[in-house]
Motif scaffolding. Structure first.
Motif, PDB file in Angstrom:
ATOM      1  N   VAL A   1       3.151   0.943   9.257  1.00 33.31           N
ATOM      2  CA  VAL A   1       3.439   1.001  10.691  1.00 33.31           C
ATOM      3  C   VAL A   1       4.870   0.538  10.958  1.00 33.31           C
ATOM      4  CG1 VAL A   1       2.763   0.143  12.970  1.00 33.31           C
ATOM      5  CG2 VAL A   1       1.007   0.665  11.259  1.00 33.31           C
TER       6      VAL A   1
ATOM      7  N   SER B   1      -4.429  -3.836   5.352  1.00 32.94           N
ATOM      8  CA  SER B   1      -4.655  -2.808   6.378  1.00 32.94           C
ATOM      9  C   SER B   1      -3.449  -1.900   6.571  1.00 32.94           C
ATOM     10  CB  SER B   1      -5.028  -3.463   7.713  1.00 32.94           C
ATOM     11  OG  SER B   1      -4.010  -4.361   8.130  1.00 32.94           O
TER      12      SER B   1
ATOM     13  N   LEU C   1      -4.702  -4.252  13.475  1.00 29.15           N
ATOM     14  CA  LEU C   1      -5.212  -3.280  12.498  1.00 29.15           C
ATOM     15  C   LEU C   1      -6.436  -3.883  11.811  1.00 29.15           C
ATOM     16  CD1 LEU C   1      -1.918  -2.110  10.709  1.00 29.15           C
ATOM     17  CD2 LEU C   1      -3.034  -1.099  12.700  1.00 29.15           C
TER      18      LEU C   1
ATOM     19  N   PRO D   1      -2.604   8.112   6.532  1.00 31.10           N
ATOM     20  CA  PRO D   1      -2.730   6.908   7.371  1.00 31.10           C
ATOM     21  C   PRO D   1      -4.131   6.793   7.977  1.00 31.10           C
ATOM     22  CG  PRO D   1      -0.766   8.177   7.949  1.00 31.10           C
ATOM     23  CD  PRO D   1      -1.590   9.042   7.047  1.00 31.10           C
TER      24      PRO D   1
ATOM     25  N   GLN E   1      -3.791   2.868  12.027  1.00 28.26           N
ATOM     26  CA  GLN E   1      -2.344   2.969  11.837  1.00 28.26           C
ATOM     27  C   GLN E   1      -1.737   4.006  12.774  1.00 28.26           C
ATOM     28  OE1 GLN E   1      -2.501   3.741   7.611  1.00 28.26           O
ATOM     29  NE2 GLN E   1      -1.644   1.732   7.113  1.00 28.26           N
TER      30      GLN E   1
ATOM     31  N   LYS F   1       0.119  -2.788   7.280  1.00 27.51           N
ATOM     32  CA  LYS F   1       1.081  -3.118   8.346  1.00 27.51           C
ATOM     33  C   LYS F   1       2.474  -2.574   8.020  1.00 27.51           C
ATOM     34  CE  LYS F   1      -0.247  -7.416   7.838  1.00 27.51           C
ATOM     35  NZ  LYS F   1      -1.581  -7.284   7.213  1.00 27.51           N
TER      36      LYS F   1
END
Length: 721
Positions: free
Chosen positions: A329, A324, A474, A293, A297, A326
Motif C-alpha cells: 500500500v 497483511s 488491514l 493484492p 489492500q 502494508k
C-alpha cells in the motif's frame, strides 16, 4: 452541595409527598437547610494554590522535591494510589496493619542492649476508645519532637500486649479516633504516605480554591461533580468516583488538543493535489507486482488516492495484521507521486529496517520500474554525493533511508509523498524536518504523509497517541499464508525436543530463526548475546547445518550479506536479535525459537513470529520462558494481532506499550487505559461537539476550559506531523 439523592415515589396518589433530602457528593451525609442556604456562589482564588508547600524535616522536604510537590496545588493534585484501613485503638486486631490518629500522653527513649543500635522511643498514645504503647525505631529525636498533647497519625502493625509497631508517622491536626478508609499515596524516601496524608489534611481548605474548567452545562449533562468535590472525594471519600471525574477531564483536554492539532494541520498547510489518472501505478499492479493484492489492500489504495487528490496534506496511519502487506500500500502511494512527476521518500528508524524496506521495494518492483536508492548513516561519501546530486535534479524518484533523509544538504527536487515507518520512534521535530524537505522556491508546500506501524494498535491508543491521524486498517492476509502453531517451553526436556523439531524442519529443506533474548536496552549487549549463541549452536545442536548471524552492530555490508545468504537459501539458520522484527520475508522459513521470551512484549513477539508462516508450509514458533507468564499464554492461544494488542494494553498499560513517548502528549496521570476506554470514547465525542460549536473555545463558558488546555499542552497548538 455536590449531589442529590433520587426523589422518593409515593405509593398512592393521595399520600403526602415525601421530602427529598439532598446529600453531599460521594457521601450519605444529609445537607441541612442551613447548608443549602450557605451554598451560594463561591469564587475560588487559584493563586493560593501556587503558595510554596512547607515540608519538614529536611529529609521529607527532599522527598517532596523528588515527587514534584513544591506548591499546595501540586500536593492536592498528588492523588492516592488506593485506600487502606483507619482504625480506632479499640478496633485494632493483633497482626493488623492500619492507620490510627492518636494523642501522645507521654513519651520516652529507652536504651537497647545491642551494640550499635540507637535507643527505642516509646510513647503512650490514646484516642477516645483506648490507650496503647507505640514504639518508634532508630529515631531518638522523636522524644523531643512529639511532646505530650501532640496529635499523630501513625501507620504500622498492631502487636500483642497492646503494642503498636510504628512504620510511618506524621503530626496532624485531625481529630483523634478517625476510622474508615484512608488514602495511600505514592511516596518516596524521606516522605511516607502517612506524611503526605497529613499534609493533604492540613491543606484541605485550599480545595475550595481549585478552579473549575468544565462548563456547568457540560457537567450537568454528564452528571459530573465539580473539580473541587472530585479532588476531595479522591483524597477523603469515594476515591474511584473522584478519580473517574478527574480522568474524564484529563481525557477531554487531551482530545481537544489532539483535534485542534488535526484541524490546525489541515487548515495551516497545503500540498500539491495528485489528481491524475493511475498509469504507472496501474501498470505496476497489473503487470509487475508478483502477486494479487487483497481486497483490503485495494480499498486502502483507493482511500489513499482520495486523500492524495486533496490540496491539504494527507495524514494517514496505516496499520494492520502482521503480514497483511502494508508495504504494498505504501509503495502504491509512492508511485502515485512518481507518476505526477514528483518524488517519494520512506523514512525508517533504524538502518536495518531501512535496508529491509529497500530490499522489499526492489522485490515488489522487479526490473527497476522506478529509480530508487538507499541513504543511511553508513552510505559511503562518494555514493552519498552521487545520490544527493540525482535527488536534487529529480533524476532519483524514490529514496529509502533513516534520519539521514532529514539531514542538512539533503534536497529533493519535488517531494510529494513521504512514508514514515514506526512514526512513534521519531520525535515531533524530526517529522517536521521531513515536511520541510517538500518546500521549494515559490511554493510553501508540505508532502502527503503516510504513517505506518507494524503493530496493531488498540482503539484506546489510536485515539490518544495517534488521535490526530486518519486510520486505515488491514486485517486480510494474502492468500497462501499458513497457520503458525505456538508453544511455550521451559524445561530441559522441552529444549531438547525443540532443537530436534528444528533439525527435522531443516532436514526437510526448510529454514529457521533463532532469536536471542533482549538482555538490556543496548544493541551492543544484544549483539554480544546473539554472537555467543551463534557460536554455541554452530558447534553443538546445529553443527550439521549452516548458521549465520545478524545483529544491529554488524557493518551494513555484513548485514546485507547475512540476510541475502539466508533469503537465498544458502544458510539454514539465522541467529538474530530483534532486528528481524519487521520487513523480513523468507517464505521457506518455517520454524522460530525465541530465547527468554518473557522479556518481550506481546506485540513484539507477535511481530517476530510473523517472520514465519509466509510460505506453503505449516509453521512452528517456540517461546522459551515461564509457562505461567500471561503474555506467553496469550500468544499460545491467540493468532489475531488486534486481540493480542488489547491484551498487551491490559497487561502493560498505554505508556509502556508506546515506550518513550514522542508524540508531544504525556502519558496520562489519572486516566487508566484500557480501564477507562468508555470515558475516552465519551471524551472524544464531547471534544468533537465542543469544537464543532466553538472551534476556538472563545465563548464565555469555555474560557476556563481553553485555559486548562493551554496550561496543560502549551499556549500554541503543536502540529505533530
Amino acid at each position: 452541595m455536590r449531589g442529590d439523592s433520587p426523589p422518593a415515589r409515593a405509593s398512592q396518589e393521595d399520600e403526602a409527598p415525601v421530602r427529598t433530602v439532598p446529600t453531599a457528593f460521594t457521601t450519605a451525609t444529609q445537607l441541612s437547610d442551613e447548608d443549602l442556604r450557605a451554598g451560594g456562589p463561591h469564587y475560588p482564588r487559584p493563586e493560593r494554590l501556587d503558595e510554596e508547600l512547607e515540608v519538614n524535616p529536611a529529609p521529607a522536604a527532599r522527598g517532596a522535591e523528588r515527587l514534584g510537590l513544591d506548591t499546595v496545588g501540586h500536593l492536592l493534585e498528588h492523588l492516592p494510589r488506593d485506600r487502606g484501613q483507619a482504625r480506632t485503638v479499640a478496633e485494632l486486631a493483633a497482626g493488623e496493619v492500619a492507620t490510627v490518629v492518636v494523642e501522645v500522653r507521654s513519651i520516652r527513649s529507652r536504651p537497647v542492649r545491642r551494640r550499635g543500635m540507637r535507643p527505642l522511643v516509646e510513647a503512650v498514645v490514646a484516642d477516645e476508645t483506648g490507650v496503647m504503647k507505640a514504639t518508634f525505631f532508630n529515631q531518638p529525636w522523636l522524644e523531643r519532637k512529639y511532646r505530650a498533647g501532640t496529635r499523630l497519625m501513625l501507620n504500622g502493625k498492631y502487636e500483642s500486649r497492646n503494642r503498636f509497631r510504628v512504620q510511618a508517622h506524621a503530626p496532624t491536626a485531625h481529630a483523634t479516633g478517625a476510622e474508615g478508609d484512608v488514602a495511600t499515596y505514592p511516596a518516596t524516601e524521606g516522605l511516607s504516605s502517612t506524611q503526605i496524608l497529613a499534609l493533604v489534611r492540613e491543606h484541605e481548605a485550599a480545595l475550595d480554591d481549585v478552579p473549575e474548567p468544565l462548563p456547568a452545562r457540560l457537567r450537568a449533562r454528564e452528571h459530573l461533580p465539580d473539580r473541587a468535590a472530585a479532588l476531595k472525594a479522591a483524597h477523603f471519600g469515594d476515591h474511584e468516583g473522584g478519580r473517574r471525574r478527574l480522568a474524564f477531564e484529563e481525557l477531554l483536554l487531551a482530545q481537544i488538543e489532539i483535534l485542534r492539532r488535526r484541524a490546525a494541520r489541515r487548515e495551516g498547510a497545503r500540498a500539491e493535489p495528485l489528481t491524475g489518472p493511475r498509469e504507472l501505478s496501474a501498470h505496476w499492479l497489473a503487470e509487475t507486482l508478483p502477486f494479487e493484492p487483497t481486497d483490503d489492500q485495494r480499498r486502502a489504495m483507493d482511500t489513499i488516492d482520495e486523500d492524495l487528490a486533496q490540496d491539504r496534506p494527507m495524514q494517514r496511519l496505516l496499520m494492520g495484521e502482521v503480514g497483511s502487506g502494508k508495504t504494498v500500500v505504501a509503495l502504491h502511494a509512492m508511485l502515485r507521486a512518481v507518476e505526477h512527476g514528483g518524488q517519494a521518500a520512506l523514512m525508517a528508524p533504524t538502518e536495518t529496517l531501512a535496508e529491509q524496506h529497500f530490499a522489499t521495494l526492489q522485490r515488489l518492483m522487479p526490473g527497476e520500474l522506478v529509480p530508487a536508492a538507499l541513504l543511511t548513516g553508513s552510505t559511503p561519501a562518494r555514493r552519498r554525493a552521487d545520490l544527493l546530486g540525482k535527488l536534487a535534479s529529480g533524476e532519483l524518484k524514490l529514496l529509502v533511508g533513516t534520519h539521514a533523509l532529514i539531514e542538512e544538504g539533503v534536497a529533493f527536487d519535488r517531494l510529494l509523498v513521504a512514508v514514515v515507518d514506526e512514526q512513534h520512534r521519531f520525535g515531533v521535530n524530526q517529522r517536521r524536518a521531513l515536511d520541510r524537505k517538500a518546500r521549494r522556491e515559490g511554493a510553501d508546500l508540505a508532502p502527503h504523509v503516510l504513517h505506518m506501524t507494524a503493530t496493531p494498535i488498540p482503539r484506546t491508543l489510536a485515539l490518544t497517541a495517534y488521535g490526530d491521524l486518519d486510520v486505515i486498517v488491514l486485517r486480510e492476509l494474502p492468500a497462501g499464508r499458513r497457520p503458525i502453531t505456538t508453544h511455550v517451553a521451559s524445561t530441559e526436556h522441552e529444549r531438547a525436543r525443540a532443537y530436534e523439531r528444528i533439525r527435522e524442519e531443516l532436514r526437510a529443506g526448510r529454514q529457521a530463526f533463532v532469536v536471542c533474548s533482549l538482555v538490556e536496552e543496548s544493541e551492543a549487549l544484544q549483539a554480544r548475546a546473539a554472537t555467543a549463541e551463534y557460536e554455541r549452536l554452530a558447534k553443538t545442536e546445529l553443527e550439521d547445518f549452516r548458521v549465520v548471524l545478524l545483529h544491529g552492530q554488524l557493518r551494513s555490508r555484513e548485514k546485507q550479506e547475512a540476510m541475502a545468504d539466508f533469503a537465498a537459501g544458502g544458510a539454514d539458520v539465522l541467529v538474530a536479535t530483534t532486528v528481524i522484527e519487521v520487513g523480513i520475508d523468507v517464505p521457506n522459513a518455517s520454524v522460530m525459537l525465541v530465547e527468554n521470551a518473557e522479556r518481550y512484549g506481546i506485540s513484539q513477539l507477535h511481530q517476530l513470529r510473523g517472520r514465519i508462516g509466509r510460505g506453503e508450509h505449516d509453521s512452528l514458533c517456540l517461546l522459551f520462558g515461564p509457562k505461567e507468564s500471561a503474555r506467553l499464554r496469550a500468544l499460545e492461544r491467540h493468532r489475531d494481532g488486534f486481540a493480542l494488542a488489547e491484551i498487551d494494553l491490559e497487561l502493560r498499560g498505554e505508556g509502556d506499550m508506546l515506550g518513550t513517548r514522542q508524540s508531544g502528549l504525556a502519558a496520562f496521570r489519572v486516566a487508566r487505559l484500557p480501564e477507562d476506554a468508555a470515558l475516552l470514547e465519551r471524551a472524544r465525542t464531547v471534544a468533537s461537539e465542543l469544537l464543532a460549536a466553538d472551534p476556538a473555545l472563545r465563548e464565555p463558558e469555555h474560557v476556563l476550559l481553553d485555559r486548562a488546555v493551554r496550561h496543560t499542552f502549551g499556549d500554541e497548538t503543536t502540529i505533530s506531523a
